[in-house]
Design an enzyme around this catalytic site. Structure first.
Site, PDB file in Angstrom:
ATOM      1  N   HIS A 261       0.840  -1.188   0.000  1.00 18.09           N
ATOM      2  CA  HIS A 261       0.000   0.000   0.000  1.00 18.09           C
ATOM      3  C   HIS A 261       0.880   1.244   0.000  1.00 18.09           C
ATOM      4  CE1 HIS A 261      -3.460   2.536   0.793  1.00 18.09           C
ATOM      5  NE2 HIS A 261      -2.746   3.144   1.720  1.00 18.09           N
ATOM      6  N   ASP A 263       0.669   5.205  -0.291  1.00 15.24           N
ATOM      7  CA  ASP A 263      -0.160   6.406  -0.333  1.00 15.24           C
ATOM      8  C   ASP A 263       0.362   7.341  -1.414  1.00 15.24           C
ATOM      9  OD1 ASP A 263      -2.125   6.087   1.800  1.00 15.24           O
ATOM     10  OD2 ASP A 263      -0.405   6.041   3.138  1.00 15.24           O
ATOM     11  N   ASP A 373      -7.647   1.381   2.679  1.00 13.61           N
ATOM     12  CA  ASP A 373      -7.292   2.397   3.668  1.00 13.61           C
ATOM     13  C   ASP A 373      -8.126   3.663   3.600  1.00 13.61           C
ATOM     14  OD1 ASP A 373      -5.666   3.262   5.823  1.00 13.61           O
ATOM     15  OD2 ASP A 373      -4.424   4.429   4.480  1.00 13.61           O
ATOM     16  N   HIS A 577      -7.020   9.461  -0.774  1.00  9.45           N
ATOM     17  CA  HIS A 577      -7.629   9.443   0.555  1.00  9.45           C
ATOM     18  C   HIS A 577      -6.788  10.055   1.674  1.00  9.45           C
ATOM     19  CE1 HIS A 577      -5.589   5.372   0.636  1.00  9.45           C
ATOM     20  NE2 HIS A 577      -5.191   5.889   1.780  1.00  9.45           N
TER      21      HIS A 577
END
Length: 1008
Positions: A261, A263, A373, A577
């Site tokens: 993951h 970001d 997430d 996000h």
């Protein structure tokens, strides 16, 4: 624990730490180093290698926060090592000065060959690079990213702003060495690590725990602590028996998929995300070379696109692995976006852009929705997932709930329109697993579907740029493929898991409506400028496409495909996000604000060009590009929703502003609003019913609260904020502007100044309020409160393509935890026969509660969360000037709320040269969301509509141009074999029969 067991474990643990692990690399020598420190922003490899590199010594400091140092590493492999085989490979070991256990939040590096191709990254837990050949000639691009959040010591930090981060070096390079890895010792280390992890999860008195403990003790006895390499094989033999005991047939089955993951921005800017992707994907490809069964799932088309642009050689290697089925595109979105605040059409475009990229570049579309997430999930999402070709959905974020535990891990998620999506939450409650014994046991223990089903998904790999999966994780997976006492683990693609899960669980439970995250409620409000930029940009894009399409059809103009695509990609990226929710460092949000400003200028120019081709101007009903104010001379008439700004009101209908004692009254034939001397609304009456909307003894106005969350400043609003409420009704100056028919109220609070302007348009029951704030508070929350004399059991809040109802009571813990919620353009509260709408132009955070008054009667309190002032991760968040618009509509039904939301976001004015609309809809509450040309650049017109009122209805759609054919498509503009919503169609128009909140996309081929 028995004393004997404790002593044995102490012996084993010490033997592992002091004997086995140090012997993994029995021989090592330093390599020669030179370095070049990049003066400012990172540069490509080709630019770096041409610089003057200076001698560098291990143990020396390097680079400032957010800096980059290139190391040139050279040396020769000793002759004695040249005969190294697979059992004793030569590796380069790099320690850039790694800190603790926070991969992804600190220094990282990427290794290049002299020809500029990438080898792999070096990370805190993945720092070895395989060396083939007799010489070493490599470059390491080292990034000195500061550790802002990895230590989880949340507080005020200047490190998130490059201008305040300082220039002193923050890392010391410990070593870049050449070493021989003893694979037998490494395998032994993995054996011991796996068995210790399993033993820790077994009942102490179980036979299996005793067998493992004794085998580990025998391993210690079988080995010579002074000759670990020579006796490692004997140690492994001692453990072979317990490692070879297979798991029972019926144990829990875990499908493990590699993941990382990353970001797209958070505690680092997007420029660093690009490099994080290159590092992680290089690691992934290197691991695939060593492990033929390794499968990696990766979302976010934006990250693939960055690789194509900045690392084309790496991208081609990714393309090859996608073709092999081992590098698996998932998600189908441009980025892993927020879903609470992204507008409906923008959410569609996340999938259109993401799936379109995957199909163009790889010839595939994602089938698994992937948002592990994001901070809660809109009830509109199942319909959009299905419409974009997704067949199942994965997240785990709801496990972060601070009040209630979600009851399922595998279930059908039903959206607001009735669409269902097969959904799975990995029971491990993480997307950064290392496949430890503790994690595997937790997954089996927490799995909620025991007895009904027996399969779950695990995502393994160091995330947030931490490098992704490692060979140690693959070793763990292989050892637990069938190991007594552990779940069975198989490394495989998400689709393989879902095939098994669906087969074994034909009738899973159903969860209906939004997946509300009971945490991070402050993200609906933090960084107001970013949120306002998003809202403005969404509406600008709507207008740009509409006018460009009109100009193409009516004026023969060329449709600006490339410019619109580029603009959409900017909007979509910033809906990530941690950007749109306001939870990133200052660098990220200042960059977002600049991007939104540049986008408004570019898109405004596109609108101006289109209007010019139509022979009109912004003043005649176009767009004021300089301000981003949107206007339209040709609103689409829709029965059931009032037309917005269609025509000039009757001159006889006027609004008066007058003084009435200590109060000011704004009144027209439809409504009367009264402000007291402190500038608070004490009365709101609609003329049709004569009913007062403001609760007795109450007033609508601004409130300020202490806002000191328990943990994460920018993320959270905690319920205790309500105990510290202050009405802003002192230090007030009130002024009446007779010429403009406006009331202006100025307040001071602390170091801040707040000015509100109240206006009531002719022939309107809507009080419009413009709030201008020069904000200099810290850890304070500003709300606009509307205490209403309405008994509302529930509140309707606009979401994508419809609205969601939420209880106003706190009967259950789920209701209690939903004390701050997201709404798009409006909130409606009502009782049979009467309601009130509260709308906004860029505010998302709301709270809606109700209480029974003493003596009877009910007050429903609607509050907009206008501004916050968190100090982490951006200590200057929300400081400075803001302009926010709100409105209060009395005597309103849901249709009026929809109209008020459009009116305040897309204000209309009569133009000198009205343009015949391209699309006309006749039907109750069926709205046109977008009009554009098709993505395939065929020239076909795409029209997207939705039912906005929550009712089953019919509507007719007519086109203001010649149509050769009309078909219904999915969101990706592919014709549906079984139309759903189109009752009949021909070249003259379309007859729709739609369910509540259904989205319908039409593709119209124009007549030649």
């Amino acid at each position: 624990m028995h004393n004997d067991s404790r002593l044995v474990l102490e012996r084993i643990t010490r033997f592992l730490g002091e004997r086995i692990s140090p012997a993994v690399y029995p021989e090592r020598i330093p390599l020669s180093l030179t370095a070049w420190d990049v003066p400012d922003e990172p540069v490509p490899f080709a630019d770096a290698v041409g610089q003057r590199f200076e001698p560098f010594t291990a143990g020396s400091p390097w680079s400032k926060p957010w800096g980059t140092t290139w190391f040139h590493v050279t040396g020769s492999v000793p002759d004695a090592w040249l005969s190294a085989s697979d059992s004793r490979p030569v590796e380069m070991l790099v320690d850039l000065g790694f800190e603790g256990d926070a991969p992804g939040f600190q220094a990282e590096g990427l290794v290049f060959r002299p020809d500029g191709t990438t080898v792999k990254a070096v990370e805190p837990f993945n720092s070895a690079v395989r060396i083939d050949g007799a010489t070493v000639d490599l470059y390491v691009e080292a990034a000195s990213n500061p550790n802002i959040g990895g230590s989880w010591q949340w507080g005020v930090t200047p490190l998130g702003d490059k201008s305040t981060a300082g220039t002193a070096p923050i890392y010391v390079l410990r070593h870049i060495d050449l070493a021989v890895r003893d694979v037998t010792v490494w395998e032994l280390e993995r054996d011991v690590w796996t068995l210790l992890g399993l033993h820790a999860e077994l009942p102490e008195t179980s036979n299996r725990a005793a067998q493992i403990l004794r085998a580990l003790e025998h391993m210690c006895d079988a080995m010579d602590p002074h000759d670990v390499a020579g006796t490692a094989a004997a140690g492994r033999d001692a453990l072979a028996g317990v490692l070879g005991v297979e798991a029972a047939v019926g144990v829990h089955r875990i499908s493990a998929v590699g993941h990382a993951h990353i970001d797209s921005a958070w505690l680092w800017p997007t420029r660093e995300t690009i490099r994080k992707c290159a590092r992680t994907f290089s690691n992934v490809l290197a691991l695939m070379d060593d492990y033929p069964d390794f499968v990696f799932a990766c979302s976010s088309a934006q990250q693939y696109a960055w690789m194509k642009q900045f690392y084309p050689e790496l991208f081609e290697r990714i393309r090859a692995r996608v073709a092999d089925g081992r590098f698996v595109p998932v998600g189908g979105m441009w980025v892993e976006s927020d879903t609470n605040m992204v507008g409906g059409e923008a959410m569609v475009r996340q999938f259109v852009a993401g799936q379109g990229f995957f199909e163009r570049e790889f010839g595939v579309r994602a089938t698994t929705g992937w948002l592990p997430d994001s901070f809660g999930y809109t009830g509109a999402l199942p319909q959009l997932l299905a419409g974009a070709g997704l067949e199942q959905f994965v997240t785990q974020k709801i496990s972060w709930n601070d009040t209630d535990r979600f009851p399922h891990h595998t279930f059908e998620w039903e959206g607001i329109d009735g669409t269902r999506m097969f959904t799975h939450f990995p029971p491990m409650d993480t997307y950064n697993s290392i496949l430890s014994g503790e994690e595997l046991a937790r997954q089996e223990r927490q799995y909620a579907e025991k007895g009904e089903a027996n399969s779950s998904l695990a995502l393994f790999g160091h995330g947030d740029g931490g490098g992704g999966p490692t060979r140690e994780m693959m070793a763990a997976a292989h050892r637990t493929a069938s190991l007594d006492g552990s779940p069975r683990v198989a490394v495989e693609a998400p689709e393989a898991f879902f095939a098994k899960a669906k087969a074994e669980y034909a009738h899973p439970p159903v969860w209906s409506g939004e997946l509300y995250l009971e945490l991070h409620r402050g993200t609906y409000t933090s960084q107001a400028r970013t949120k306002q930029g998003n809202r403005r940009s969404e509406h600008l894009m709507r207008q740009a496409e509409l006018w460009a399409t009109t100009a193409t059809i009516r004026g023969g103009a060329e449709y600006p495909y490339d410019a619109l695509e580029s603009a959409w990609q900017t909007v979509l990226l910033q809906q990530f996000h941690d950007i749109l929710p306001g939870s990133s460092i200052a660098w990220v949000h200042r960059e977002a604000e600049r991007n939104y400003a540049a986008l408004a200028e570019r898109v405004g120019a596109l609108i101006d060009d289109a209007l010019g081709a139509l022979g009109t101007t912004a003043d005649a009903g176009g767009a004021a590009a300089s301000t981003g104010v949107l206007v339209n001379a040709a609103p689409v008439p829709v029965r059931g929703v009032p037309a917005l700004g269609a025509g000039v009101p009757d001159a006889a209908v006027q609004t008066s502003v007058r003084l009435d004692g200590d109060s000011v009254v704004l009144e027209n034939e439809r409504a009367r609003f009264t402000l007291d001397g402190t500038g608070r609304v004490v009365s709101a009456v609609d003329s049709a019913s004569g009913r007062e909307a403001i609760a007795p003894g109450e007033s609508a106005g601004l409130q300020i609260f202490r806002d000191t969350p328990n943990k994460w400043d920018a993320w959270d609003i905690d319920q205790h904020y309500r105990r510290h409420e202050t009405d802003l009704d002192v230090d007030v100056v009130l002024d009446v502007d007779d010429q403009r028919g406006a009331v202006r109220v100025t307040r001071r609070i602390g170091e801040s100044t707040i000015e509100q302007e109240f206006t009531l348009a002719c022939d309107s029951a809507t009080l419009e309020v413009t709030t201008r704030v020069d904000w200099h508070e810290r850890q304070k929350l500003l709300k606009f409160a509307f205490p209403l004399d309405v008994r509302a059991d529930r509140a309707a809040s606009e979401t994508q393509f419809g609205h969601v109802y939420r209880a106003t009571n706190e009967n259950t813990s789920w209701d209690f935890a939903r004390f701050e919620t997201a709404a798009h353009r409006w909130v409606h509260v009502g009782e049979p026969g009467y309601g009130v709408a509260v709308a906004n132009d860029s505010t998302y955070g709301h709270d809606v509660t109700r209480q029974t008054r003493r003596g009877g009667g009910t007050t429903t309190l609607v509050r907009q969360s206008l501004l916050r002032a968190p100090v982490y991760p951006d200590p200057e968040a929300d400081q400075g000037e803001h302009v926010l618009r709100s409105s209060l509509t009395v005597g309103a039904e849901v249709a009026d709320a929809v109209a008020a939301g459009y009116a305040i976001n897309l204000p209309l004015r009569a133009g000198a040269a009205p343009i015949e609309p391209l699309v006309v809809v006749d039907g109750d509450g069926v709205l046109v969301e977008s009009v554009k040309l098709a993505e395939d650049r065929s020239g076909d017109v795409i029209v997207r509509l939705y039912e906005a009122l929550g009712t089953r209805t019919t509507a007719s759609v007519r086109f203001g141009f010649g149509a050769a054919s009309v078909v219904q498509t999915d969101l990706l503009e592919r014709e549906l074999t079984e139309p759903d919503g189109v009752d009949a169609s021909d070249v003259s128009g379309v007859r729709l029969a739609v369910r509540p909140f259904q989205v319908v996309t039409l593709r119209v081929r124009r007549a030649l």
